[in-house]
Design an enzyme around this catalytic site. Structure first.
Site, PDB file in Angstrom:
ATOM      1  N   THR A 118      -8.778   3.180  -0.740  1.00 19.50           N
ATOM      2  CA  THR A 118      -8.452   3.761  -0.260  1.00 19.50           C
ATOM      3  C   THR A 118      -7.951   2.220   0.597  1.00 19.50           C
ATOM      4  O   THR A 118      -8.879   2.298   1.523  1.00 19.50           O
ATOM      5  CB  THR A 118      -8.842   5.189   0.213  1.00 19.50           C
ATOM      6  OG1 THR A 118      -7.349   5.578   1.115  1.00 19.50           O
ATOM      7  CG2 THR A 118     -10.210   5.218   0.272  1.00 19.50           C
ATOM      8  N   TYR A 142     -14.496  10.611   3.771  1.00 20.01           N
ATOM      9  CA  TYR A 142     -13.588  10.327   2.774  1.00 20.01           C
ATOM     10  C   TYR A 142     -13.870   8.998   2.293  1.00 20.01           C
ATOM     11  O   TYR A 142     -13.692   8.351   1.669  1.00 20.01           O
ATOM     12  CB  TYR A 142     -12.208  10.990   2.239  1.00 20.01           C
ATOM     13  CG  TYR A 142     -11.869  10.663   1.895  1.00 20.01           C
ATOM     14  CD1 TYR A 142     -11.999  10.584   0.244  1.00 20.01           C
ATOM     15  CD2 TYR A 142     -10.477   9.768   2.247  1.00 20.01           C
ATOM     16  CE1 TYR A 142     -10.906  10.143  -0.540  1.00 20.01           C
ATOM     17  CE2 TYR A 142      -9.565   8.741   0.739  1.00 20.01           C
ATOM     18  CZ  TYR A 142      -9.683   9.349   0.149  1.00 20.01           C
ATOM     19  OH  TYR A 142      -9.370   8.469  -1.155  1.00 20.01           O
TER      20      TYR A 142
END
Ligand code: UDP
Length: 325
Positions: A118, A142
């Site tokens: 990501t 995250y």
């Protein structure tokens, strides 16, 4: 010759299910491994579903032994940024420890490994567009969990025959053109489905988080990439690795940013009706602008976004959501 089996963790999830469809179209045989905590059984349509948790090493081993996959695509992960801040152990346990289990098994077998990473690994970048050389300084658990897995991959590939692709997605959005699968998060936190639900009067007015960003209209800018483009990039990366290509880390985005207000205007144009909005403070941890420099993915794989016009993203998402709500 039978189709090469690809083990797809998180194959019942949003991006994983679109990857399974793209794999099947490309002549591979996807086998989904999913614990169905956030995934949906009905999204597994292009091969078998093996229910299991990536933290369950013996179950994973049994699935590897049963199917003898030619490669692994790893999507299974928790992906709520806010929750990762309040429950970091949940994120590190699943996203990191689970990935380590899979990487260990793949390295033992020398299997190519395609990893769902990501742009959150970059944190707040010093400049946009963001190239892969940008320092990875994640600002929440995250993003940190995904960065850690990239590190485990690099260290493992250095001493084993395993090669990998770390694909750093920007903002995944849209749905399958045939509306067979789409985005179904519970709770939903993403801009495009929430704006559509507000337009359909199937949800509350959309909160616009922050109108004082240093951007032309004051709202935050993101690079929205159609999930079908992401799925196609996975197939290309897989083919490259199966053909003996070296490990790679690639941004997957369009190179063009859109503000929250531009997204709202596009939803209104597609819907032919207004999106009710309320102006709200910035969401904690949201950078002003995240836009990819996707040139390396083109040079390496010949990949570029083909389905990611904002109108197409919104139209496909709208058609899918209209069937669900
Ligand atoms: N956003 C918003 N209202 C919402 C959800 C998101 O204004 O209800 C904004 C958010 O602040 C960000 C952009 O829309 O600037 C994209 O957010 P999303 O959660 O879809 O993806 P993220 O960029 O956080 O991964």
């Amino acid at each position: 010759m039978s189709a090469p089996v690809i083990l797809v963790t998180g194959g019942a999830g949003y991006i994983g299910s679109h990857a399974c469809k793209a794999l099947a179209i490309a002549g591979f045989a996807p086998v989904s491994y999913d614990n169905l905590v956030y995934g949906h059984r009905e999204a597994v349509r292009w091969g078998p579903l093996e229910e299991g948790d990536i933290l369950d090493l013996s179950r994973l081993q049994a699935v590897f032994d049963r199917y003898c996959p030619a490669a692994v695509m790893h999507f299974a992960a928790f992906a709520y940024v806010g929750e990762s801040v309040s429950e970091p152990v949940k994120y590190y346990r699943n996203n990191v420890s689970g990935a380590v289990n899979l990487i260990g098994l793949s390295a033992e077998r020398g299997l190519p490994f395609v990893f769902s990473s990501t742009c959150a690994t970059y944190g707040i970048p010093e400049r946009v567009p963001i190239s892969e050389a940008t320092p990875q300084v994640p600002i929440n658990p995250y993003g940190a969990s995904k960065w850690m897995v990239e590190r485990v991959l690099a260290d493992t590939a250095a001493v084993s025959p395993m090669r990998y692709a770390a694909l750093r997605y920007f903002n995944a959005a849209g749905a399958d053109a045939e509306s067979e699968i789409g985005e179904r998060h519970d709770p939903e936190t993403h801009l495009i489905p929430l704006a559509i639900q507000a337009a359909m009067r199937k949800g509350p007015p959309l909160s616009i988080f922050g109108t004082d960003y240093p951007t032309p209209d004051g709202t935050a800018i993101r690079d929205y990439i159609h999930v079908t483009d992401l799925a196609e990039a996975h197939v290309l990366a897989l083919r490259d690795l199966l053909a003996g290509g070296d490990s790679m880390a690639l941004n997957l985005g369009t190179g063009a940013g859109h503000s929250v207000r531009q997204v709202v205007e596009t939803v209104e144009a597609v819907a032919g009706k207004e999106v009710p909005v309320r102006l709200a403070p910035r969401r904690v941890g949201d950078p002003p602008e995240l836009v990819a420099d996707p040139s390396r993915a083109f040079e390496r794989l010949g990949w570029r976004a083909r389905h990611s016009g904002l109108e197409n993203i919104v139209e496909t998402a709208w058609r899918w959501l209209a069937l669900q709500l």
